[in-house]
Design a protein around this motif. Structure first.
Motif, PDB file in Angstrom:
ATOM      1  N   SER A   1     -10.479   6.104   3.065  1.00 21.11           N
ATOM      2  CA  SER A   1      -9.223   5.772   2.406  1.00 21.11           C
ATOM      3  C   SER A   1      -9.094   4.266   2.201  1.00 21.11           C
ATOM      4  CB  SER A   1      -8.039   6.297   3.225  1.00 21.11           C
ATOM      5  OG  SER A   1      -8.025   5.699   4.495  1.00 21.11           O
ATOM      6  N   VAL A   2      -8.304   3.905   1.216  1.00 20.86           N
ATOM      7  CA  VAL A   2      -8.119   2.507   0.829  1.00 20.86           C
ATOM      8  C   VAL A   2      -6.707   2.061   1.179  1.00 20.86           C
ATOM      9  CG1 VAL A   2      -8.103   0.871  -1.086  1.00 20.86           C
ATOM     10  CG2 VAL A   2      -9.776   2.741  -1.046  1.00 20.86           C
ATOM     11  N   SER A   3      -6.608   0.837   1.643  1.00 20.49           N
ATOM     12  CA  SER A   3      -5.318   0.199   1.898  1.00 20.49           C
ATOM     13  C   SER A   3      -5.206  -1.048   1.031  1.00 20.49           C
ATOM     14  CB  SER A   3      -5.184  -0.190   3.370  1.00 20.49           C
ATOM     15  OG  SER A   3      -5.257   0.932   4.210  1.00 20.49           O
ATOM     16  N   TRP A   4      -3.977  -1.447   0.750  1.00 19.54           N
ATOM     17  CA  TRP A   4      -3.710  -2.666  -0.011  1.00 19.54           C
ATOM     18  C   TRP A   4      -2.715  -3.518   0.780  1.00 19.54           C
ATOM     19  CZ3 TRP A   4      -6.021  -4.086  -4.597  1.00 19.54           C
ATOM     20  CH2 TRP A   4      -6.741  -3.089  -5.276  1.00 19.54           C
ATOM     21  N   TYR A   5      -2.915  -4.832   0.698  1.00 18.91           N
ATOM     22  CA  TYR A   5      -2.088  -5.785   1.421  1.00 18.91           C
ATOM     23  C   TYR A   5      -1.610  -6.873   0.476  1.00 18.91           C
ATOM     24  CZ  TYR A   5      -4.487  -3.413   5.170  1.00 18.91           C
ATOM     25  OH  TYR A   5      -4.993  -2.441   5.993  1.00 18.91           O
ATOM     26  N   GLN A   6      -0.384  -7.313   0.710  1.00 21.69           N
ATOM     27  CA  GLN A   6       0.198  -8.438  -0.017  1.00 21.69           C
ATOM     28  C   GLN A   6       0.303  -9.617   0.933  1.00 21.69           C
ATOM     29  OE1 GLN A   6       4.540  -8.665  -0.499  1.00 21.69           O
ATOM     30  NE2 GLN A   6       4.218  -8.822  -2.699  1.00 21.69           N
ATOM     31  N   GLN A   7      -0.207 -10.763   0.505  1.00 25.91           N
ATOM     32  CA  GLN A   7      -0.090 -11.966   1.329  1.00 25.91           C
ATOM     33  C   GLN A   7       0.637 -13.042   0.542  1.00 25.91           C
ATOM     34  OE1 GLN A   7      -3.710 -13.993   2.652  1.00 25.91           O
ATOM     35  NE2 GLN A   7      -2.708 -14.484   4.586  1.00 25.91           N
ATOM     36  N   LEU A   8       1.880 -13.248   0.884  1.00 24.97           N
ATOM     37  CA  LEU A   8       2.657 -14.331   0.280  1.00 24.97           C
ATOM     38  C   LEU A   8       2.167 -15.654   0.847  1.00 24.97           C
ATOM     39  CD1 LEU A   8       6.148 -12.609   0.516  1.00 24.97           C
ATOM     40  CD2 LEU A   8       4.788 -12.932  -1.559  1.00 24.97           C
ATOM     41  N   PRO A   9       2.329 -16.743   0.124  1.00 23.02           N
ATOM     42  CA  PRO A   9       1.822 -18.045   0.586  1.00 23.02           C
ATOM     43  C   PRO A   9       2.313 -18.387   1.991  1.00 23.02           C
ATOM     44  CG  PRO A   9       2.511 -18.192  -1.690  1.00 23.02           C
ATOM     45  CD  PRO A   9       2.938 -16.838  -1.218  1.00 23.02           C
ATOM     46  N   GLY A  10       1.362 -18.735   2.843  1.00 23.72           N
ATOM     47  CA  GLY A  10       1.692 -19.189   4.191  1.00 23.72           C
ATOM     48  C   GLY A  10       2.127 -18.109   5.155  1.00 23.72           C
ATOM     49  N   THR A  11       1.944 -16.845   4.794  1.00 22.02           N
ATOM     50  CA  THR A  11       2.366 -15.754   5.677  1.00 22.02           C
ATOM     51  C   THR A  11       1.213 -14.811   5.979  1.00 22.02           C
ATOM     52  OG1 THR A  11       3.038 -14.209   3.938  1.00 22.02           O
ATOM     53  CG2 THR A  11       4.664 -15.858   4.627  1.00 22.02           C
ATOM     54  N   ALA A  12       1.435 -13.942   6.957  1.00 23.03           N
ATOM     55  CA  ALA A  12       0.441 -12.935   7.290  1.00 23.03           C
ATOM     56  C   ALA A  12       0.435 -11.834   6.234  1.00 23.03           C
ATOM     57  CB  ALA A  12       0.746 -12.331   8.659  1.00 23.03           C
ATOM     58  N   PRO A  13      -0.681 -11.163   6.050  1.00 30.89           N
ATOM     59  CA  PRO A  13      -0.711 -10.021   5.121  1.00 30.89           C
ATOM     60  C   PRO A  13       0.278  -8.938   5.545  1.00 30.89           C
ATOM     61  CG  PRO A  13      -2.936 -10.731   5.691  1.00 30.89           C
ATOM     62  CD  PRO A  13      -2.007 -11.449   6.618  1.00 30.89           C
ATOM     63  N   LYS A  14       0.701  -8.181   4.543  1.00 30.40           N
ATOM     64  CA  LYS A  14       1.657  -7.096   4.757  1.00 30.40           C
ATOM     65  C   LYS A  14       1.110  -5.841   4.102  1.00 30.40           C
ATOM     66  CE  LYS A  14       6.351  -5.916   3.166  1.00 30.40           C
ATOM     67  NZ  LYS A  14       7.478  -6.458   2.381  1.00 30.40           N
ATOM     68  N   LEU A  15       1.159  -4.727   4.829  1.00 33.28           N
ATOM     69  CA  LEU A  15       0.646  -3.468   4.303  1.00 33.28           C
ATOM     70  C   LEU A  15       1.531  -2.959   3.170  1.00 33.28           C
ATOM     71  CD1 LEU A  15      -1.405  -1.116   4.595  1.00 33.28           C
ATOM     72  CD2 LEU A  15       0.212  -0.077   6.217  1.00 33.28           C
ATOM     73  N   LEU A  16       0.910  -2.720   2.014  1.00 35.18           N
ATOM     74  CA  LEU A  16       1.629  -2.202   0.842  1.00 35.18           C
ATOM     75  C   LEU A  16       1.342  -0.732   0.584  1.00 35.18           C
ATOM     76  CD1 LEU A  16       1.172  -4.751  -2.098  1.00 35.18           C
ATOM     77  CD2 LEU A  16       3.270  -4.284  -0.806  1.00 35.18           C
ATOM     78  N   ILE A  17       0.067  -0.375   0.716  1.00 35.92           N
ATOM     79  CA  ILE A  17      -0.403   0.975   0.409  1.00 35.92           C
ATOM     80  C   ILE A  17      -1.408   1.383   1.482  1.00 35.92           C
ATOM     81  CG2 ILE A  17      -1.711   2.416  -1.215  1.00 35.92           C
ATOM     82  CD1 ILE A  17       0.947   1.683  -2.397  1.00 35.92           C
ATOM     83  N   TYR A  18      -1.329   2.623   1.953  1.00 35.24           N
ATOM     84  CA  TYR A  18      -2.333   3.158   2.859  1.00 35.24           C
ATOM     85  C   TYR A  18      -2.723   4.561   2.392  1.00 35.24           C
ATOM     86  CZ  TYR A  18       1.386   5.916   5.079  1.00 35.24           C
ATOM     87  OH  TYR A  18       2.413   6.799   5.327  1.00 35.24           O
ATOM     88  N   ASP A  19      -3.824   5.047   2.911  1.00 38.45           N
ATOM     89  CA  ASP A  19      -4.331   6.366   2.497  1.00 38.45           C
ATOM     90  C   ASP A  19      -4.375   6.488   0.971  1.00 38.45           C
ATOM     91  OD1 ASP A  19      -3.008   8.515   5.175  1.00 38.45           O
ATOM     92  OD2 ASP A  19      -4.622   7.035   5.104  1.00 38.45           O
ATOM     93  N   ASN A  20      -4.849   5.446   0.321  1.00 41.81           N
ATOM     94  CA  ASN A  20      -5.050   5.383  -1.143  1.00 41.81           C
ATOM     95  C   ASN A  20      -3.772   5.240  -1.966  1.00 41.81           C
ATOM     96  OD1 ASN A  20      -7.831   5.949  -0.608  1.00 41.81           O
ATOM     97  ND2 ASN A  20      -7.358   8.150  -0.629  1.00 41.81           N
ATOM     98  N   ASN A  21      -2.719   5.955  -1.580  1.00 40.44           N
ATOM     99  CA  ASN A  21      -1.553   5.991  -2.465  1.00 40.44           C
ATOM    100  C   ASN A  21      -0.220   6.161  -1.743  1.00 40.44           C
ATOM    101  OD1 ASN A  21      -1.675   8.664  -1.634  1.00 40.44           O
ATOM    102  ND2 ASN A  21      -2.498   9.404  -3.571  1.00 40.44           N
TER     103      ASN A  21
END
Lengths: 124, 110
Positions: free
Chosen positions: B33-53
């Motif tokens: 499965s694929v996950s997606w993360y958003q990293q705003l400037p100067g911050t830790a990544p944040k989980l956006l999507i898990y298990d593909n969708n």
């Protein structure tokens, strides 16, 4: 409320070892399916996964750094410790710990909670 | 050199829709499965999507994920200036027994 916090030195001299501690709350690393990972990010570069320890003591290391890494846990103190030996300036990065919760065996890589990260600079 | 391949940058205007790709192999995206993360400037990544969708609680439905074969796609609709960030895909690689990431895509909202 799940939280993770990294602690350790901000500066390490080349050839020395780095020890980082991840202190977490809001979950237990004795619960089936729980894992804590270390991930790093050099300035301006991409994320790089380093290591993982599971609730059942299984450990995984990135292939490229396997000989330099060691991960352990202290469940009574809710801590996970990463040690990296023979530090080099190229290891300068922000180091994050992050949780994986659940997932099927062999597919646990969704990091749902992250610490704020700690910048470690390797310099003499 | 990241194991997963992402375009370095994408851009679109506010209100528009953008997609970004993540290419892997049979040992990672093709079988895990694929996950997606958003990293705003100067911050830790944040989980956006898990298990593909799937979206974690609190992630707006403007964000969506899909997977086909050895590639995955993140879509964002109704772009906002606050969506400007670096986006990373990730998966487990069954041959390496490692988690792997893409090199990241920088989203610019013009």
């Amino acid at each position: 409320q799940v939280t993770l916090r990294e602690s350790g030195p901000a500066v390490v001299k080349p050839t020395r070892s780095l020890t980082l501690t991840c202190t977490f709350s809001g979950f237990s690393l004795t619960t089936s399916g729980m894992c804590v990972n270390w991930i790093r990010q050099p300035p301006g570069k991409a994320l790089e996964w380093l290591a993982r320890i599971d609730w059942d003591e299984d450990k995984y290391y990135t292939t490229s750094l396997m000989t330099r890494l060691s991960i352990s846990k202290d469940t009574s103190r809710n801590q996970v410790v990463l040690t990296m030996t023979n530090m080099d300036p190229v290891d300068t990065a922000t180091y994050y710990c992050a949780r994986v919760s659940g997932g099927v065996p062999g597919d646990r890589s969704s990091f749902d909670y992250w610490g704020q990260g700690i910048l470690v600079t390797v310099s003499s | 050199q990241s194991v997963l391949t992402q375009p370095p940058s994408v851009s679109a205007a506010p209100g528009q829709t953008v997609t970004m790709s993540c290419a892997g192999t049979a040992s990672n995206i093709g079988s895990r499965s694929v996950s997606w993360y958003q990293q705003l400037p100067g911050t830790a990544p944040k989980l956006l999507i898990y298990d593909n969708n799937k979206r974690p609680s609190g992630i707006p439905d403007r964000f969506s994920g899909s997977k086909s074969g050895t590639s995955a796609t993140l879509g964002i609709t109704g772009l906002q200036t606050g969506d400007e960030a670096d986006y990373y895909c990730g998966a487990w690689d069954k041959c390496l027994s490692n988690a792997v990431f893409g090199g990241g895509t920088k989203l610019t909202v013009l």
